[in-house]
Design an enzyme around this catalytic site. Structure first.
Site, PDB file in Angstrom:
ATOM      1  N   GLY B  11       0.844  -1.193   0.000  1.00 23.40           N
ATOM      2  CA  GLY B  11       0.000   0.000   0.000  1.00 23.40           C
ATOM      3  C   GLY B  11       0.874   1.236   0.000  1.00 23.40           C
ATOM      4  O   GLY B  11       1.975   1.219   0.562  1.00 23.40           O
ATOM      5  N   LYS B 207     -10.035  -1.092  19.321  1.00 18.42           N
ATOM      6  CA  LYS B 207      -8.866  -0.602  20.055  1.00 18.42           C
ATOM      7  C   LYS B 207      -8.882  -1.080  21.503  1.00 18.42           C
ATOM      8  O   LYS B 207      -7.843  -1.416  22.071  1.00 18.42           O
ATOM      9  CB  LYS B 207      -8.813   0.923  19.971  1.00 18.42           C
ATOM     10  CG  LYS B 207      -8.470   1.377  18.542  1.00 18.42           C
ATOM     11  CD  LYS B 207      -8.848   2.820  18.307  1.00 18.42           C
ATOM     12  CE  LYS B 207      -8.471   3.252  16.898  1.00 18.42           C
ATOM     13  NZ  LYS B 207      -9.052   4.578  16.557  1.00 18.42           N
TER      14      LYS B 207
END
Lengths: 429, 429
Positions: B11, B207
Site C-alpha cells: 500500500g 482498540k
C-alpha cells in the site's frame, strides 16, 4: 526457568520499601516477563528496628559496608536510592567499576554528572538506567528514547515539580496565598522544611536538563538554564490570570530553534484550554511538540514511593532482559549532538504584566504612551477597582522579546508612582 | 556502519507517503540510532501518475505482485498499510511464512486476528509490531508492554476515536447538533461517508480489545464487548451534562475486578476536572489506573498520516535493533492470562437519565416514587422550564448496577406520558 537475578539496594527508605513490595506483590508477572525471579538480597543501610523488621519480612540482608554488595558476585544490579550528590556519586562509580549494572532515581546527580556516569557505564560494559529521575511515575525518558526516536522534537514543556503544582492548584482553585499553600504542602509532606529546591525552580531545572539530553541529545549545565521560581507569587495575579482565561503553572521548557536550544524554568500563564492547564495538584506532565506526531502529552504522579519504585522496577526488568539477551552496555539514550544554546530571551513570547499606579486621571494614558513608545502592543488589559489610592492594572502583550519586556519593566519601575508587581510569560494557544 | 535494512510497503497512500518522508527527512538521526540506513525499496500498489512521481522521488520500485516483495531476499521487513481484513490478513500471513518481519497499523485486523498472527510470527521466528493500530501517534502499546510491566493495571479508559471526540467537542463547546457535527467531520475528512464504525463505537471497540490484551493479557472478541455509540445523541443532554459539571465523551473502558475484566464502549459523563475531559477535538487519550503508578494518562493525535507513519517507523527501528542484536522473535506483548470476563453491567456506576413527562402537578412526585420504589437514590436532579406541555427532567443517580438502571428505564418508559430520552454512565471523581 533461568536463574534468579539478584539486586543490591543502596538505601532503604520509602522508595526502597516500595521496590521490595512490588517485587514481592507482582513476582509471578515479573517472573513470566523476564523468565526467572528477580530478588533483592542485600541493602546498605544504618540498621534500625524498623529496617530490621522489613529485612526479615523480605529476606534481605542488611549490610553497612558498600563492599559487601560490590564484592558479592551474585549481585548483578545495584539500585541507588540515597539521593543528593555524595556519597551517591562515588557509590555508583564504584558499582560500575565493580561491573554492576546501576539503576538510580537521583535527578540531581544525573542532571549534573550524567554524562560522566554514562561514559563510565559504557566503558565498563554496564547499563545505567534512571527513568524515575524525571516525573517519577511517567515513563517519559523511555518514551522519548524508544518511541520518538524516529521523530523530530521541537519543544518539550513540562510540569515536572509536584510540590509547586500542588501549591499553584490551591492558589488557583481556592485562592489561598503562596504562604498558606506552602505550609499546607509542607504538612502533607510534599514540600521540605527548606522548600528552596522546589519553589525556586531548581528541581524542575534538573529535570529539564535530563529531558534536553533525551529530546535533543545535548548536554546542558545548570548555569545555562534560565531559572525563575514561584516564590512570593501573588494570589491576585493568579486570580486575574484565571479571569483572562489562563492558569498559572511552573513550566520547564526546552525549545529548539535553528540556532540551538533554550532551556528555561518559570511561572507561565497557560491557556485554560491547553492540556497542561488541566494537570492539577501533585500530578506531573510532559507536553511534547514534534514534527511527526505533532502534540502529545504524558502525565502521572511525579513523585511518591510507589510510582518511583514502579519506574525503578521497570528499569530493573529492562536490564534483566538485556542480561539474558546478552545485549548489555547500550546507553539509556544514545542520541548525542553538539550542544548549541541560544539565550531563553531569544524565544519570543507574550507577557503578562501587573502593576500598580496612582488612581488618578492621566495615569492610564501615561502607561499606554510607554507601551506605544516602546512598540509593545497588548491584546488584553484590565484595570481593577482600587481599594487604595492606587489602581492595579494587568495587561497581556503581543509576542515580543524578553529584552523588550526588560526595557518595559525598567521604564515602568522608574515612572513616578508606578510599581511593577509581576511579569510572566504567556503561552500561545 | 552496518548494511542497509530494506523494507517493502504493502500500500502507498497517505500513511505510506508519510513513512517515505520520515525515513528521508530524519535519515541521519535514524542511521545513528540503528547503526545503518533504513530504506523502502519496493511498494505494492496499483500504479498511477501520482504514485509514479512519489516512487521516483524516493527511489522506490512499484510492484503489482506480492511475490516481488516476498521473494526479494534483500527485504527484511514488510509494512502493511492497506487496511481492512482481506487481503491484508493473507498478505501478512504470506509475509511471515516467507520469513519477513511485519509492521501494521491495522486495528480491525489485529483486534480480530491478532492472536493467530502473533502465534504465526512466533512460530516463524519473526517480529510483528502494530503500535500505530491504537491511538496512532501515542506510543501506548509500547508503554504498557515495557514500562507498566512491573505494575498491576486495574483500569484503562480511553478516548480512542478521534472522529467522535471531534464531534462531541463541537457539541459541547458550540452546542452544534449531532447531525451538524457529523457533516463537519465528514467535510474535514475525519469521518467517512458511512460513519458507522466511528459513531457506533465499533472502531473504539477494536482498540479496547487490543488494549485489553496489553493491559490484562486477555484475548477478547467483539461479541464480548458491550458497545454503544453516540449516534443521535441530543445536544440538550450534552449541554445539561455540562451544566451539572460533566463533559460527555465516548469512553472505551477495560476494567479488571477480582472475577475478571469487563470491556465496554459508551458515551460517558466525565467530571470536568478529570484529565480526560480536557482532551479536545480529534485528540486521543488513554488513562490508566494501576496499583504502582496510580493514575497516568497518555495523549496525542489518534490518527493522521504523519503521526501514524511516525509510530510505524518507531516499530521498524525496534525491529532493526532486534535484527542487529539477534534477539528477534519476541512478541510485542508476552503477557498472557486466561480470559475471564464479567458482564459490563456488573461494574457499578452512577447514571445520567433524561426524560420528558407531562408538565402537570403530581408528575414529579410520580417520578420520585418510581425511584424510591426501585431503591435508586439520586444526587442531582434538574427540571427544565418547559416549552411544550412536557417538562424535561434530568437526574444523576447514586452508584447502581446496569440491571437496576434497566428496570428504571423500563418503568419510566411504561409510565403514561413519560418518555425516556437518554441514559448514560457517569464517571466517578
Amino acid at each position: 526457568m533461568e536463574k534468579a537475578v539478584k539486586v543490591g539496594l543502596l538505601g532503604l527508605g520509602v522508595v526502597g520499601t516500595g521496590v521490595l513490595e512490588i517485587l514481592s506483590d507482582h513476582q509471578e508477572k515479573i517472573r513470566n516477563s523476564i523468565g526467572g525471579p528477580l530478588t533483592v538480597t542485600k541493602a546498605l543501610v544504618r540498621p534500625d528496628e524498623n529496617k530490621k523488621r522489613l529485612a526479615e519480612k523480605y529476606h534481605v540482608e542488611l549490610v553497612t559496608e558498600l563492599e559487601s554488595i560490590l564484592n558479592d558476585p551474585e549481585i548483578a544490579i545495584v539500585v541507588e536510592i540515597i539521593g543528593r550528590i555524595e556519597p551517591a556519586k562515588s557509590y555508583i562509580k564504584q558499582a560500575l567499576l565493580a561491573g554492576k549494572h546501576v539503576v538510580t532515581a537521583n535527578k540531581d546527580l544525573i542532571a549534573q554528572h550524567g554524562s560522566e556516569l554514562a561514559a563510565l557505564a559504557q566503558e565498563r560494559h554496564c547499563n545505567l538506567y534512571y527513568e524515575a529521575s524525571v516525573a517519577g511515575g511517567i515513563p517519559i525518558l523511555r518514551t522519548i528514547a524508544n518511541s520518538l526516536v524516529a521523530d523530530e522534537i521541537t519543544e518539550v514543556l513540562g510540569i515536572v515539580n509536584g510540590t509547586t503544582n500542588y501549591m499553584l492548584t490551591k492558589m488557583v482553585q481556592e485562592h489561598q496565598t503562596y504562604e498558606e499553600t506552602l505550609v499546607e504542602a509542607q504538612c502533607l509532606g510534599f514540600a521540605e522544611s527548606d522548600p528552596t529546591n522546589d519553589v525556586d525552580g531548581i528541581d524542575a531545572a534538573y529535570k529539564m536538563i535530563i529531558l534536553s539530553k533525551f529530546a535533543f541529545g545535548m548536554t546542558v549545565t545548570m548555569d545555562q538554564v534560565s531559572i525563575k521560581g514561584i516564590r512570593g507569587l501573588s494570589v491576585a495575579d493568579v486570580v486575574t490570570a484565571e479571569q483572562l482565561g489562563y492558569t498559572v503553572k511552573l513550566i520547564g521548557s526546552t525549545i529548539k530553534r535553528t540556532e540551538g536550544i533554550a532551556v528555561e524554568v518559570s511561572p507561565v500563564l497557560v491557556p485554560s484550554a491547553h492540556p497542561l492547564a488541566a494537570i492539577h495538584k501533585e500530578m506531573n506532565a510532559v507536553f511534547i511538540k514534534s514534527s511527526g506526531i505533532g502534540e502529545s502529552m504524558y502525565c502521572g504522579p511525579g513523585a511518591g514511593a510507589r510510582p518511583t519504585a514502579t519506574s525503578i522496577v521497570a528499569d530493573l526488568m529492562t536490564i534483566v532482559n538485556k542480561i539474558q539477551l546478552n545485549t548489555i552496555g547500550h546507553c539509556f539514550t544514545a542520541y548525542t549532538q553538539p550542544t548549541k544554546l541560544i539565550p531563553a530571551d531569544k524565544i519570543m513570547s507574550k507577557y503578562f504584566l501587573s502593576l500598580e499606579m496612582p488612581d488618578e486621571s492621566g495615569q492610564f494614558l501615561k502607561l499606554t504612551q510607554i507601551l506605544t513608545r516602546l512598540q509593545v502592543g497588548f491584546e488584553q488589559i484590565v484595570q481593577e477597582k482600587s481599594q487604595s489610592q492606587n489602581a492595579r492594572v494587568v495587561l497581556v502583550t503581543h509576542e515580543t522579546s524578553a529584552t523588550n519586556i526588560g526595557t518595559i519593566e525598567k521604564t515602568i519601575s522608574e515612572e513616578k508612582g508606578f510599581t511593577l508587581l509581576s511579569s510572566m510569560k504567556v503561552m500561545g494557544e
